[in-house]
Write an enzyme that holds these catalytic residues in place. Structure first.
Site, PDB file in Angstrom:
ATOM      1  N   GLY A   1     -13.693 -45.995 -13.412  1.00  0.00           N
ATOM      2  CA  GLY A   1     -13.718 -47.413 -13.023  1.00  0.00           C
ATOM      3  C   GLY A   1     -14.980 -47.813 -12.302  1.00  0.00           C
TER       4      GLY A   1
ATOM      5  N   GLY B   1     -18.008 -47.995 -13.830  1.00  0.00           N
ATOM      6  CA  GLY B   1     -18.957 -48.589 -14.774  1.00  0.00           C
ATOM      7  C   GLY B   1     -19.950 -47.603 -15.364  1.00  0.00           C
TER       8      GLY B   1
ATOM      9  N   ASP C   1     -18.733 -55.480 -16.792  1.00  0.00           N
ATOM     10  CA  ASP C   1     -19.408 -54.220 -16.446  1.00  0.00           C
ATOM     11  C   ASP C   1     -20.888 -54.240 -16.837  1.00  0.00           C
ATOM     12  OD1 ASP C   1     -16.960 -53.454 -15.570  1.00  0.00           O
ATOM     13  OD2 ASP C   1     -16.856 -51.576 -16.680  1.00  0.00           O
TER      14      ASP C   1
HETATM   15  O1  PMV Z   1     -13.752 -50.063 -17.227  1.00  0.00           O
HETATM   16  P1  PMV Z   1     -13.351 -50.388 -15.830  1.00  0.00           P
HETATM   17  O2  PMV Z   1     -12.330 -49.499 -15.272  1.00  0.00           O
HETATM   18  O3  PMV Z   1     -14.547 -50.574 -14.940  1.00  0.00           O
HETATM   19  O4  PMV Z   1     -12.622 -51.825 -15.896  1.00  0.00           O
HETATM   20  C1  PMV Z   1     -13.304 -53.012 -16.115  1.00  0.00           C
HETATM   21  C2  PMV Z   1     -12.518 -54.193 -15.674  1.00  0.00           C
HETATM   22  C3  PMV Z   1     -11.376 -54.686 -16.556  1.00  0.00           C
HETATM   23  O5  PMV Z   1     -11.135 -56.024 -16.142  1.00  0.00           O
HETATM   24  C4  PMV Z   1     -10.117 -53.873 -16.352  1.00  0.00           C
HETATM   25  C5  PMV Z   1     -11.754 -54.660 -18.039  1.00  0.00           C
HETATM   26  C6  PMV Z   1     -12.818 -55.683 -18.428  1.00  0.00           C
HETATM   27  O6  PMV Z   1     -13.430 -55.469 -19.471  1.00  0.00           O
HETATM   28  O7  PMV Z   1     -13.013 -56.682 -17.722  1.00  0.00           O
END
Ligand code: PMV
Length: 326
Positions: free
Chosen positions: A109, A111, A156
């Site tokens: 999580g 990025g 991200d």
């Molecule tokens: O991939 P992560 O765990 O950094 O999640 C990104 C954030 C979410 O909102 C869950 C997915 C997105 O694409 O916005």
């Protein structure tokens, strides 16, 4: 000649998951980086090595692993997709040597996949003298993110490109917030690897089964991010902490928290955190705890005692950067 680019990882302060449903989210770049070096080859192969202990080369769509066997393809393919997206936009087809070195924990999580994709795009662009705008770096790295997450909101790649703190809403212009004070955080990694795409699907199922209730929750989450932006603008981190606690409640309602995550959140709060929540998709991965500047060590110790891996961090201003090395 070699081109190098570096892009930061991130935490999401408020609004993950809800951002997929069109609400704003608040993301902050942190001092963990993915660095990518690119040079040209004489043949048509795209050779990629990563400090995750995998390497191999792509020749058209055929993959030949060098280290890590066939499972290395899944890790290396998004890098190839990012490099080829840039080459295609320039009307080029070239062989490349690509080396990825990242300090961002994977599938946690923070990025890591976006930072690698963004760095690859910037490095390949730099190698061929393309003047890529921030918007084109984000767009060109989107294909790789789709390969990893299927339906990413774009947050991200955006924070990794811009750096600093951004307010992000799908299909709207990114707002780069001017933050004068530090935003001290302690990240707690549960060590539980998870998959963003699957968690997005899980949330979707919950949204479908309670549409009228969830509609209100989505609106409340949007309002919460607006309040968090107001708090940040005046440097009120106590208020931001409160909003992060409420945000965690919303994420629990979506079904993406877990026992391992809750344990770290309670530990961070016990250690004096002003607020603590999941960062990213949840289901494992990391929490982010907001603290006063001089209390990060105490919070980190508390997270560590609960079995998490703490990372002390704060907001950093720079996003992706690239340069030539001769
Ligand atoms: O991939 P992560 O765990 O950094 O999640 C990104 C954030 C979410 O909102 C869950 C997915 C997105 O694409 O916005």
């Amino acid at each position: 000649m070699k081109a190098v680019a570096s892009a930061p990882g991130k935490v999401i302060l408020t609004g993950e998951h809800f951002v997929v449903y069109g609400e704003p989210a608040l993301a902050m770049a942190i001092n963990l980086y993915a660095k990518v070096s690119v040079s040209e080859r004489l043949d048509d192969r795209v050779y990629i090595s990563s400090n995750l202990g995998v390497s191999g080369f792509f020749e058209d769509n055929r993959f030949s692993p060098e280290i890590g066997g066939n499972k290395s393809r899944k890790i290396l393919e998004p890098i190839k997709i990012s490099a080829e997206a840039v080459l295609k936009s320039l009307g080029e087809k070239r062989g490349l040597n690509i080396e990825v070195t990242s300090t961002i924990p994977v599938a946690a999580g923070l990025g890591s996949s976006s930072a690698s994709a963004v760095s690859t795009v910037a490095a390949v662009g730099r190698l061929f003298g393309a003047k890529l705008t921030k918007e084109s770096v984000i767009n060109l790295s989107t294909e790789a993110e789709r390969y990893v997450h299927v339906n990413p909101s774009g947050i991200d790649q955006s924070i990794s490109t811009y750096g600093g703190v951004i307010s992000y809403k799908k299909n709207e212009e990114i707002v780069h917030l001017k933050i004068k004070s530090a935003i001290p955080v302690v990240i707690g990694n549960s060590g539980v690897v998870r998959n963003t795409g699957k968690l997005i699907d899980k949330v979707h199922v919950r949204m479908e089964s309670l549409p009228d209730v969830m509609e209100l929750l989505i609106k409340a989450a949007g309002k919460l991010t607006t309040r968090a932006i107001d708090a940040l603008k005046i440097g009120n981190i106590v208020q931001l902490g409160l909003l992060m606690d409420v945000s965690q409640g919303f994420l629990t309602a979506l079904g993406v928290s877990s026992e391992a995550i809750d344990k770290l959140i309670y530990a961070a709060k016990r250690g004096g955190a002003l607020g603590a929540k999941i960062t990213g998709a949840g289901g494992g991965g990391c929490i982010v705890a907001l603290t006063h500047l001089d209390e990060r060590k105490k919070v980190a110790q508390s997270i560590s005692a609960a079995g998490g891996i703490p990372i002390i961090s704060e907001n950093i201003e720079s996003g992706v950067r690239s340069w030539i090395m001769r």
